[in-house]
Design a protein around this motif. Sequence first.
Motif, PDB file in Angstrom:
ATOM      1  N   GLY A   1      56.934  19.650 130.665  1.00  0.00           N
ATOM      2  CA  GLY A   1      55.828  19.106 131.531  1.00  0.00           C
ATOM      3  C   GLY A   1      55.126  18.035 131.104  1.00  0.00           C
ATOM      4  N   ILE A   2      55.096  18.176 129.544  1.00  0.00           N
ATOM      5  CA  ILE A   2      53.841  17.067 128.837  1.00  0.00           C
ATOM      6  C   ILE A   2      54.836  15.677 128.741  1.00  0.00           C
ATOM      7  N   LEU A   3      55.964  15.786 128.622  1.00  0.00           N
ATOM      8  CA  LEU A   3      56.930  14.811 128.456  1.00  0.00           C
ATOM      9  C   LEU A   3      57.133  14.000 129.740  1.00  0.00           C
ATOM     10  N   LEU A   4      57.285  14.697 130.967  1.00  0.00           N
ATOM     11  CA  LEU A   4      57.089  14.095 132.340  1.00  0.00           C
ATOM     12  C   LEU A   4      56.055  13.224 132.375  1.00  0.00           C
ATOM     13  N   GLY A   5      54.957  13.819 131.959  1.00  0.00           N
ATOM     14  CA  GLY A   5      53.499  12.970 132.131  1.00  0.00           C
ATOM     15  C   GLY A   5      53.589  11.588 131.124  1.00  0.00           C
ATOM     16  N   THR A   6      54.146  11.747 129.897  1.00  0.00           N
ATOM     17  CA  THR A   6      54.187  10.598 129.119  1.00  0.00           C
ATOM     18  C   THR A   6      55.247   9.399 129.708  1.00  0.00           C
ATOM     19  N   GLU A   7      56.075  10.085 130.525  1.00  0.00           N
ATOM     20  CA  GLU A   7      56.866   9.299 131.173  1.00  0.00           C
ATOM     21  C   GLU A   7      56.243   8.354 132.294  1.00  0.00           C
ATOM     22  N   LEU A   8      55.322   8.958 133.051  1.00  0.00           N
ATOM     23  CA  LEU A   8      54.496   8.482 133.807  1.00  0.00           C
ATOM     24  C   LEU A   8      53.629   7.165 133.398  1.00  0.00           C
ATOM     25  N   VAL A   9      53.074   7.408 132.227  1.00  0.00           N
ATOM     26  CA  VAL A   9      52.194   6.644 131.597  1.00  0.00           C
ATOM     27  C   VAL A   9      52.981   5.541 131.259  1.00  0.00           C
ATOM     28  N   LEU A  10      54.118   5.614 130.399  1.00  0.00           N
ATOM     29  CA  LEU A  10      54.858   4.474 130.064  1.00  0.00           C
ATOM     30  C   LEU A  10      55.418   3.744 131.386  1.00  0.00           C
TER      31      LEU A  10
END
Lengths: 101, 173
Positions: A30-39
Amino acid sequence: MINLQHFLFISAIIFVLGIYTVVTRRNALGILLGTELVLNAAALNIIIFGFFGNQVVEASIYALFVIVLAAAEAAVALAVGLTIYQNFKTIDTMNVRELKG
Amino acid sequence: VTSWQPLIFFGLSGLVVVASILIAFSKNLVYSSFALLGTFAGVAGYFVLLGADFVAVVQLLVYIGGIMVLYLFAVLMTSGIGDVKVTNKSIATKWALPAALALLLTLGKLIYGTKWFASDQPVVLEPTTARIGDMLLTEYLLPFELASILLLGVLVGAVALGRRGVQAEGKGQ
């Protein structure tokens, strides 16, 4: 005509939701999904400024490098996630607390 | 540029915002992963709207074709495909939600309060692929090569990480 501010605001919404996801999620994926959104929000921002500054080609190159880095990050992070899962049988970040496991 | 641009913009905005909210708030990790598809597709639409055709196609290929599939594999491998309610718990939402709203308000105030540059020339929309290729092999050659070295490192690193787990499992049996 949609102006610069509206595009930037959409990008800001994606960025803030990404930050929120990174901060609140317990599941490592779930945290990785958030980083994808930021990028993605960052790449979108670059393209927005490129379009409104008439420099789409240069902006495209920078956005491409963002995409390359995001892909590299996702591949390594998911490999790490799978290794954590094999060792701990969970990827809940609250339960993965051991070092030198 | 034309009259239907606002319509497309607001349609894409709806898609992107709803999908991002689903990612941030959904209780089910599989739903969150699939909502990522909506965000990526919407951002690709924005790229087309902003004249960056090559980046839009790369976004579709790399993100939706590659990263999405990778995520779904990882989600299903770590949580189990038979597990219908794949939990995706959140912590500290009581504090994070006001902080996120404050961040959004600050960014919004900055965006709408700043006097941005105004490009006086009219925007020309033209294919960008040929010029991107030229510039990648001339002006941006060094970053391009560095990116390829990085990708090689990532490839080897990901295989090494994944393989070690397989070997350890094999030894245990």
